[in-house]
Design an enzyme around this catalytic site. Sequence first.
Site, PDB file in Angstrom:
ATOM      1  N   GLY A 193       0.756  -1.253  -0.109  1.00  0.00           N
ATOM      2  CA  GLY A 193       0.043   0.056   0.147  1.00  0.00           C
ATOM      3  C   GLY A 193       0.814   1.377  -0.036  1.00  0.00           C
ATOM      4  O   GLY A 193       0.277   2.539  -0.453  1.00  0.00           O
ATOM      5  N   ASP A 194       1.971   1.295   0.566  1.00  0.00           N
ATOM      6  CA  ASP A 194       2.787   2.454   0.818  1.00  0.00           C
ATOM      7  C   ASP A 194       4.284   2.160   0.389  1.00  0.00           C
ATOM      8  O   ASP A 194       5.229   2.227   1.189  1.00  0.00           O
ATOM      9  CB  ASP A 194       2.788   3.016   1.959  1.00  0.00           C
ATOM     10  N   TYR A 195       4.431   1.190  -0.675  1.00  0.00           N
ATOM     11  CA  TYR A 195       5.828   0.514  -0.853  1.00  0.00           C
ATOM     12  C   TYR A 195       6.856   1.595  -1.612  1.00  0.00           C
ATOM     13  O   TYR A 195       6.552   2.017  -2.598  1.00  0.00           O
ATOM     14  CB  TYR A 195       5.630  -0.571  -1.730  1.00  0.00           C
ATOM     15  N   ARG A 196       7.845   1.741  -1.138  1.00  0.00           N
ATOM     16  CA  ARG A 196       8.887   2.301  -1.519  1.00  0.00           C
ATOM     17  C   ARG A 196      10.073   2.038  -0.964  1.00  0.00           C
ATOM     18  O   ARG A 196      10.329   1.139   0.001  1.00  0.00           O
ATOM     19  CB  ARG A 196       8.892   4.052  -1.296  1.00  0.00           C
TER      20      ARG A 196
END
Length: 299
Positions: A193-196
């Site tokens: 969902g907030d992959y970085r």
Amino acid sequence: MVHPPRLEPPQRLVRNLGSAHPWLREVAAVADDLIVRWQLRPVRLAAPGGRDSLVLLVEQADGAPAALKLSSLGPRRVAAEAAALTRWDGLGAVRLLRADPDAGALLLERLQGEVSLRSLPEQKAALEAVSVLRRLWVPPGDHPFPTVAEHTGHAVETLFATAPAELAPLVDEARTTRERLLADAGEGVLLHGDYRQGAVLAAPADRAPWLAVGPHPLVGDPAYDLARLARDRLHDLVASPGAAAQVRRRLRRLADSLDLDQERLRGWARYRAVESGLRHLAAGDREDGEMLFEFAGWV
């Protein structure tokens, strides 16, 4: 009885939440209670920490290292994070040891919080990021997570509805792209969902080299997850020559590395850049907002 040292939230967290946020006044007492209740020995506060949580490095009763994460996002979000970490069970992600969503607390295995994939050269970091992400995309089973459609629908109803008139063409295109991608998205998998790169940390020697942290779990199209990674190190990218061409090459490499449809990745990358740009504008950060809109135009 063991008490934590004086707990001063990191300045990054204070700036993001605002110094008057009630959670900041309560978090020290919450930490004190958990340390006693879970029989932890505090070591030090991790810095600079996150934008909506703080992490206290601790030792458990048997001396094993751990990290106590205290979140300002509320019980529902903490419960979702705990459920995702439980589903992954340490495969590709940090292992969950204990959880108390009502207290906003997760006890996690301790990783090397100061060493993320951003410490690596860009191409090496991208390869490692893809390797980790591949492990996270598992069937969600009977799950409590919102879908990509639900999550993005809220943004469309709020952020998109109040976008400045001069951004109407870009916003309308992002809205249409979202509708098209959701129409044939299929069943979907569990997403971070907030992959970085900054959400992937170095792990202990007896584990995989890199593990993901801080999920905002969703269920949906894998290309949605990859789309956030596609704009990593955006400030460096904008400042480099031939940025638009670099973006297109990056998207092609990322899609090929995970055998995803490149057009789906392009669509979600464009949508997510516009959505994030609108969030930055709403928060008064015009510079980063405009940079994200520029990225959306390159995709």
